[in-house]
Design a protein around this motif. Structure first.
Motif, short mmCIF file in Angstrom:
data_model
loop_
_atom_site.label_atom_id
_atom_site.label_comp_id
_atom_site.label_asym_id
_atom_site.label_seq_id
_atom_site.Cartn_x
_atom_site.Cartn_y
_atom_site.Cartn_z
N ARG A 178 -19.80 -3.64 4.91
CA ARG A 178 -18.73 -2.86 4.30
C ARG A 178 -18.58 -1.48 4.94
N GLU B 2 -15.22 -0.33 6.94
CA GLU B 2 -14.42 0.82 6.50
C GLU B 2 -14.33 1.87 7.60
N THR B 3 -15.45 2.17 8.23
CA THR B 3 -15.48 3.19 9.27
C THR B 3 -14.64 2.78 10.48
N ARG C 53 -12.14 0.61 10.61
CA ARG C 53 -10.70 0.61 10.28
C ARG C 53 -10.13 2.03 10.31
N LYS C 54 -10.83 2.97 9.70
CA LYS C 54 -10.34 4.34 9.66
C LYS C 54 -10.23 4.91 11.06
N ALA D 239 -5.83 -0.52 1.44
CA ALA D 239 -7.29 -0.36 1.43
C ALA D 239 -7.94 -1.33 0.46
N TYR E 178 -7.86 -4.72 2.05
CA TYR E 178 -8.84 -4.76 3.14
C TYR E 178 -10.23 -5.03 2.58
N ARG E 179 -10.60 -4.32 1.53
CA ARG E 179 -11.91 -4.54 0.93
C ARG E 179 -12.05 -5.97 0.41
#
Length: 203
Positions: A83, A87-88, A90-91, A169, A172-173
């Motif tokens: 996770r 997240e990192t 994608r950002k 977001a 995405y999660r």
């Protein structure tokens, strides 16, 4: 940027920022020369060609990705690591679209430096999925799936393809947790009996 301050590193850095603004495909030597305040021929003192410039942007981008993913994964394993990395990644891709586009180009087989840097970055993903106890083949499948999710989602999101009211977001999660559930279920077939997570649960 003054002419006297130019070297290869500053040229690559300026090109990377410009690529984020105009798109990796839209980057030209002429635009870069204008950005750094020199005539186009002067750039060839620092990079041999547009291809060499693109290679430099991609190489630095992969290094940067490796560094941020390493920091994201520190102290984490299994679902928590996946996770955090997702997240990192994608950002970073959304914040640096030009550099991200450069990073997904496969290095040439003879480019040993690029190959080594790319291997180190991908190895971070393998380390993250290692905690699931997958076979070697399934670990490759899982890393490919994770990269596909990141690349596909970030690409669609950066193109404003998600127009429904739900926050991308959150979607995405949800997708990342679906992959986590799949990895846990796959590992349970031949390993410890670990029930799949519900979306949003911790490891």
């Amino acid at each position: 940027m003054p002419r006297a301050g130019l070297d290869r590193a500053t040229v690559i850095a300026a090109a990377s920022e410009l690529a984020d603004e105009v798109g990796f495909a839209g980057l030209t030597m002429g635009l870069l020369a204008e950005r750094v305040g020199v005539r186009t021929p002067s750039l060839y003192k620092h990079v041999d060609s547009l291809d060499a410039l693109q290679r430099g942007i991609g190489l630095q981008a992969v290094r940067d990705i490796g560094a941020i993913l390493t920091r994201a994964a520190v102290g984490r394993s299994g679902p928590d690591a996946v996770r955090a990395i997702a997240e990192t990644y994608r950002k970073w891709a959304l914040d640096h679209p030009g550099r991200y586009a450069a990073s997904v180009r496969a290095p040439r087989p003879e480019d040993e430096e690029y190959q080594a840097v790319a291997y180190e970055a991908v190895q971070i993903l393998f380390d993250a999925v290692a905690g699931f106890g997958l076979t070697d083949e399934r670990a490759i499948d899982a890393v490919r799936a994770l990269r596909t999710i990141i690349h596909g989602f970030a690409g669609l999101e950066s193109a404003d393809a998600f127009q429904m009211e739900r926050d991308p977001a959150d979607s995405y999660r949800f997708v990342v947790d679906m992959l986590i559930n799949s990895m846990r279920a796959e590992a349970a077939i031949s390993g410890p009996d670990t029930a799949p997570l519900h979306v949003g649960e911790g490891p």
